[in-house]
Design a protein around this motif. Structure first.
Motif, PDB file in Angstrom:
ATOM      1  N   ASP A  77      84.398   2.374  64.270  1.00  0.00           N
ATOM      2  CA  ASP A  77      83.809   0.972  63.797  1.00  0.00           C
ATOM      3  C   ASP A  77      82.702   0.743  64.903  1.00  0.00           C
ATOM      4  OD1 ASP A  77      85.100  -0.383  65.925  1.00  0.00           O
ATOM      5  OD2 ASP A  77      86.204  -1.504  64.905  1.00  0.00           O
ATOM      6  N   GLU A  78      81.686  -0.132  64.400  1.00  0.00           N
ATOM      7  CA  GLU A  78      80.613  -0.462  65.307  1.00  0.00           C
ATOM      8  C   GLU A  78      80.798  -0.883  66.732  1.00  0.00           C
ATOM      9  OE1 GLU A  78      76.297  -2.530  64.774  1.00  0.00           O
ATOM     10  OE2 GLU A  78      77.368  -2.530  63.026  1.00  0.00           O
ATOM     11  N   THR A  79      81.769  -1.731  66.571  1.00  0.00           N
ATOM     12  CA  THR A  79      82.145  -2.529  67.967  1.00  0.00           C
ATOM     13  C   THR A  79      82.771  -1.597  68.947  1.00  0.00           C
ATOM     14  OG1 THR A  79      82.677  -4.491  66.627  1.00  0.00           O
ATOM     15  CG2 THR A  79      83.459  -4.311  68.838  1.00  0.00           C
ATOM     16  N   THR A  80      83.675  -0.472  68.370  1.00  0.00           N
ATOM     17  CA  THR A  80      84.108   0.427  69.411  1.00  0.00           C
ATOM     18  C   THR A  80      83.340   1.332  69.662  1.00  0.00           C
ATOM     19  OG1 THR A  80      86.221   0.547  68.137  1.00  0.00           O
ATOM     20  CG2 THR A  80      85.909   2.314  69.393  1.00  0.00           C
ATOM     21  N   TYR A  81      82.299   1.672  69.004  1.00  0.00           N
ATOM     22  CA  TYR A  81      80.917   2.672  69.324  1.00  0.00           C
ATOM     23  C   TYR A  81      80.100   1.928  70.364  1.00  0.00           C
ATOM     24  CZ  TYR A  81      76.389   4.828  69.290  1.00  0.00           C
ATOM     25  OH  TYR A  81      75.232   5.273  69.426  1.00  0.00           O
ATOM     26  N   LEU A  82      80.105   0.843  70.348  1.00  0.00           N
ATOM     27  CA  LEU A  82      78.931  -0.088  71.272  1.00  0.00           C
ATOM     28  C   LEU A  82      79.648  -0.307  72.344  1.00  0.00           C
ATOM     29  CD1 LEU A  82      77.316  -2.835  68.862  1.00  0.00           C
ATOM     30  CD2 LEU A  82      76.255  -0.611  69.980  1.00  0.00           C
ATOM     31  N   LEU A  83      81.053  -0.290  72.402  1.00  0.00           N
ATOM     32  CA  LEU A  83      81.897  -0.632  73.513  1.00  0.00           C
ATOM     33  C   LEU A  83      81.947   0.443  74.723  1.00  0.00           C
ATOM     34  CD1 LEU A  83      84.684  -2.755  72.545  1.00  0.00           C
ATOM     35  CD2 LEU A  83      83.013  -3.504  74.104  1.00  0.00           C
ATOM     36  N   LYS A  84      81.472   1.584  74.246  1.00  0.00           N
ATOM     37  CA  LYS A  84      81.595   2.820  75.027  1.00  0.00           C
ATOM     38  C   LYS A  84      80.318   2.856  76.079  1.00  0.00           C
ATOM     39  CE  LYS A  84      83.520   6.060  71.548  1.00  0.00           C
ATOM     40  NZ  LYS A  84      82.982   7.322  70.788  1.00  0.00           N
ATOM     41  N   SER A  85      79.312   1.963  75.893  1.00  0.00           N
ATOM     42  CA  SER A  85      78.310   2.005  76.837  1.00  0.00           C
ATOM     43  C   SER A  85      78.365   0.745  77.607  1.00  0.00           C
ATOM     44  CB  SER A  85      76.818   1.954  76.180  1.00  0.00           C
ATOM     45  OG  SER A  85      76.079   1.270  76.841  1.00  0.00           O
ATOM     46  N   LYS A  86      78.376   0.891  79.112  1.00  0.00           N
ATOM     47  CA  LYS A  86      78.577  -0.308  79.988  1.00  0.00           C
ATOM     48  C   LYS A  86      77.536  -1.261  79.480  1.00  0.00           C
ATOM     49  CE  LYS A  86      80.560   1.658  84.058  1.00  0.00           C
ATOM     50  NZ  LYS A  86      80.374   2.129  85.518  1.00  0.00           N
ATOM     51  N   THR A  87      76.325  -1.061  79.360  1.00  0.00           N
ATOM     52  CA  THR A  87      75.308  -1.903  78.919  1.00  0.00           C
ATOM     53  C   THR A  87      75.696  -2.740  77.671  1.00  0.00           C
ATOM     54  OG1 THR A  87      73.721  -0.719  80.109  1.00  0.00           O
ATOM     55  CG2 THR A  87      73.043  -2.401  78.739  1.00  0.00           C
ATOM     56  N   ASN A  88      76.042  -1.928  76.503  1.00  0.00           N
ATOM     57  CA  ASN A  88      76.402  -2.447  75.304  1.00  0.00           C
ATOM     58  C   ASN A  88      77.598  -3.496  75.475  1.00  0.00           C
ATOM     59  OD1 ASN A  88      74.076  -1.479  74.031  1.00  0.00           O
ATOM     60  ND2 ASN A  88      75.403   0.181  73.430  1.00  0.00           N
ATOM     61  N   LYS A  89      78.400  -2.903  76.097  1.00  0.00           N
ATOM     62  CA  LYS A  89      79.663  -3.848  76.520  1.00  0.00           C
ATOM     63  C   LYS A  89      79.571  -5.208  77.152  1.00  0.00           C
ATOM     64  CE  LYS A  89      84.446  -3.228  78.375  1.00  0.00           C
ATOM     65  NZ  LYS A  89      85.473  -2.581  79.057  1.00  0.00           N
ATOM     66  N   LYS A  90      78.742  -5.043  78.094  1.00  0.00           N
ATOM     67  CA  LYS A  90      78.219  -6.229  78.955  1.00  0.00           C
ATOM     68  C   LYS A  90      77.368  -7.297  77.950  1.00  0.00           C
ATOM     69  CE  LYS A  90      75.451  -7.924  82.708  1.00  0.00           C
ATOM     70  NZ  LYS A  90      74.488  -7.590  83.718  1.00  0.00           N
ATOM     71  N   HIS A  91      76.582  -6.936  76.946  1.00  0.00           N
ATOM     72  CA  HIS A  91      76.134  -7.712  76.197  1.00  0.00           C
ATOM     73  C   HIS A  91      76.909  -8.429  74.978  1.00  0.00           C
ATOM     74  CE1 HIS A  91      71.855  -7.162  77.441  1.00  0.00           C
ATOM     75  NE2 HIS A  91      72.055  -5.698  77.474  1.00  0.00           N
ATOM     76  N   LEU A  92      77.892  -7.510  74.586  1.00  0.00           N
ATOM     77  CA  LEU A  92      79.060  -7.908  73.641  1.00  0.00           C
ATOM     78  C   LEU A  92      79.814  -9.006  74.139  1.00  0.00           C
ATOM     79  CD1 LEU A  92      79.755  -4.520  71.576  1.00  0.00           C
ATOM     80  CD2 LEU A  92      78.946  -6.458  70.645  1.00  0.00           C
ATOM     81  N   LEU A  93      80.275  -8.647  75.358  1.00  0.00           N
ATOM     82  CA  LEU A  93      81.149  -9.609  76.109  1.00  0.00           C
ATOM     83  C   LEU A  93      80.442 -10.894  76.186  1.00  0.00           C
ATOM     84  CD1 LEU A  93      83.248  -7.220  78.581  1.00  0.00           C
ATOM     85  CD2 LEU A  93      83.949  -8.418  76.252  1.00  0.00           C
ATOM     86  N   LYS A  94      79.225 -11.030  76.684  1.00  0.00           N
ATOM     87  CA  LYS A  94      78.336 -12.139  76.840  1.00  0.00           C
ATOM     88  C   LYS A  94      78.291 -12.854  75.607  1.00  0.00           C
ATOM     89  CE  LYS A  94      75.896 -15.074  79.134  1.00  0.00           C
ATOM     90  NZ  LYS A  94      76.599 -16.066  79.915  1.00  0.00           N
ATOM     91  N   ALA A  95      78.159 -12.122  74.509  1.00  0.00           N
ATOM     92  CA  ALA A  95      77.813 -12.947  73.119  1.00  0.00           C
ATOM     93  C   ALA A  95      79.120 -13.431  72.946  1.00  0.00           C
ATOM     94  CB  ALA A  95      77.380 -11.944  72.109  1.00  0.00           C
ATOM     95  N   LEU A  96      80.192 -12.926  73.135  1.00  0.00           N
ATOM     96  CA  LEU A  96      81.708 -13.532  72.593  1.00  0.00           C
ATOM     97  C   LEU A  96      81.681 -14.837  73.553  1.00  0.00           C
ATOM     98  CD1 LEU A  96      83.998 -10.523  72.572  1.00  0.00           C
ATOM     99  CD2 LEU A  96      83.188 -12.111  70.656  1.00  0.00           C
ATOM    100  N   GLU A  97      81.482 -14.675  74.715  1.00  0.00           N
ATOM    101  CA  GLU A  97      81.614 -15.879  75.658  1.00  0.00           C
ATOM    102  C   GLU A  97      80.629 -16.910  75.062  1.00  0.00           C
ATOM    103  OE1 GLU A  97      79.951 -16.448  80.053  1.00  0.00           O
ATOM    104  OE2 GLU A  97      81.243 -14.910  80.027  1.00  0.00           O
ATOM    105  N   ASN A  98      79.499 -16.647  74.677  1.00  0.00           N
ATOM    106  CA  ASN A  98      78.726 -17.803  74.083  1.00  0.00           C
ATOM    107  C   ASN A  98      79.222 -18.416  72.841  1.00  0.00           C
ATOM    108  OD1 ASN A  98      76.626 -17.668  76.200  1.00  0.00           O
ATOM    109  ND2 ASN A  98      75.344 -16.142  75.161  1.00  0.00           N
TER     110      ASN A  98
END
Length: 83
Positions: free
Chosen positions: A43-64
Motif C-alpha cells: 500500500d502507499e503508506t508502506t511504500y512511503l515509510l521506507k524512506s526516512k524523509t517520507n516517514k518524517k513527513h508522514l509522522l509530522k502530518a499525523l501529529e498535525n
C-alpha cells in the motif's frame, strides 16, 4: 552471439518448470534465468515509510491531524478564485 526467448510459464509440482521452443535445436546449450513476478502489492503508506524523509513527513502530518492543525479548503471557492 546471444539471443533470447521470452516465455511465461507456471511452476509445476515439485518446483518443475517446463519450457518448450521449436526455435532451439536438440542439443543446444542454453543458460536459463528465472524472473519471478511478485504478487504482493504494497500500500502507499508502506511504500512511503521506507524512506526516512517520507516517514518524517508522514509522522509530522499525523501529529498535525492529532493536534487539530488542519487547513480546510473549499475547492469550489478555490477554483473560482483561480479563474
Amino acid at each position: 552471439m546471444l539471443s533470447g526467448i521470452k516465455q511465461k510459464t507456471i511452476v509445476g509440482k515439485d518446483g518443475k518448470i517446463e519450457l518448450s521452443s521449436t526455435e532451439l535445436p536438440e542439443g543446444t546449450v542454453v543458460e536459463v534465468i528465472v524472473l519471478v513476478e511478485t504478487t504482493i502489492e504494497e500500500d502507499e503508506t508502506t511504500y512511503l515509510l521506507k524512506s526516512k524523509t517520507n516517514k518524517k513527513h508522514l509522522l509530522k502530518a499525523l501529529e498535525n491531524v492529532e493536534e487539530g492543525n488542519l487547513i480546510y479548503v473549499d475547492l469550489d471557492e478555490y477554483e473560482k478564485s483561480c479563474l
